[in-house]
Design a protein around this motif. Sequence first.
Motif, PDB file in Angstrom:
ATOM      1  N   ILE A  62       1.282  -1.394   0.104  1.00  0.00           N
ATOM      2  CA  ILE A  62       0.068  -0.137  -0.295  1.00  0.00           C
ATOM      3  C   ILE A  62       0.836   1.410   0.108  1.00  0.00           C
ATOM      4  N   ASP A  63       0.348   1.712  -0.678  1.00  0.00           N
ATOM      5  CA  ASP A  63       1.469   2.944  -1.310  1.00  0.00           C
ATOM      6  C   ASP A  63       1.086   4.205  -0.314  1.00  0.00           C
ATOM      7  N   TRP A  64       1.006   5.411   0.962  1.00  0.00           N
ATOM      8  CA  TRP A  64       0.591   5.060   1.770  1.00  0.00           C
ATOM      9  C   TRP A  64       0.535   6.680   1.686  1.00  0.00           C
ATOM     10  N   GLN A  65       1.874   6.957   1.503  1.00  0.00           N
ATOM     11  CA  GLN A  65       2.284   8.375   0.585  1.00  0.00           C
ATOM     12  C   GLN A  65       0.745   8.887  -0.496  1.00  0.00           C
ATOM     13  N   SER A  66       0.988   7.906  -1.621  1.00  0.00           N
ATOM     14  CA  SER A  66      -0.069   8.389  -2.338  1.00  0.00           C
ATOM     15  C   SER A  66      -1.670   8.701  -1.943  1.00  0.00           C
TER      16      SER A  66
END
Length: 329
Positions: A62-66
Amino acid sequence: MPRQQAPTKNDGADSDKDALLAARLGWTTLRLIALLFALTGIASLIGCDAQAQRDTTNPATIDWQSLEFKCSHQAELLPKPDAQAEEWYRQANDLRQAGHKSGNQDYSEQSFALTLKAAERGHVKAMNNLVRAYIDGDGVEIDEAKGVEWAEKLIKRNVGLGYYHMGTFLQRGIGVQEDRNMALTYFRKGADLGNAQSQLVTGDNLRKAVAQSAPGERDRGFSIARAMFECALEQGSADAGYALARQYIGYEKKPREALMPYQAAARLGHDQSLFDLWTAFKEGDGVDKDKFRAACYERLWRDRSEGKAEKLLDIDRVCPLPPGQVRGD
């Protein structure tokens, strides 16, 4: 109480098709890939059973920054229309309402013609109405391709409504090939551009996807979902207020925290929120029993059921929440 139905899992998107669609709509391929990496990772969790979610939920996927979200309001981002387009838009709205009330198709057709003129001059709300007109057949023959075309024109102007429409079309296969993972990408872009409906849909998908994750990742996902619901509620979405209340009750087990969003949704005329407030105080469900407040919410709910009120802007005066129970676990 009624729950929203979780989206079903898609078998997967074709990357070449996604890239072509992105280029057609003027996105940078890099941004699209970043969003897809974030959201298809989330989408892969939706629709699985609880054990499968626990086994496959991996923070590294999961790309939490995005996924981080900053609230913006669509009305503040829309371009200002010119005076002539605005006049045509207002005339079109008046005619459409007259047509709906009277059943006179001529009014609806005249409304469509004026809406088209306003849209061709770049009036964003008129463009939105054209999308709906072509999909619903309001004043014109149903034409899904035309509906998609005008949604694309909104997208080219970087308007959140366009991304919401396209997300809906992709989710349901209206005028385009069904692709539910790609739909999430459009909903997320719409949310970032301040569209309240997109914020509601994206928040709902996100909270369901992380519900069975490890506590830290789950709480992080819930925090983003709450921020989206709060942002949509600030823009007048009663459904977002209800979703936020259900977030506290169904997902976070904090029933007292639900009182304020329930109240906010009820103020905007959300019947289920009124009903839930009535039953909560009647039965002592997560709050202290209070027969007087229960009776107050019941009265407002019945007034709404009988068509006596649209919005309840004075609800805080008529049925105020108990100060000591508004916050806290």
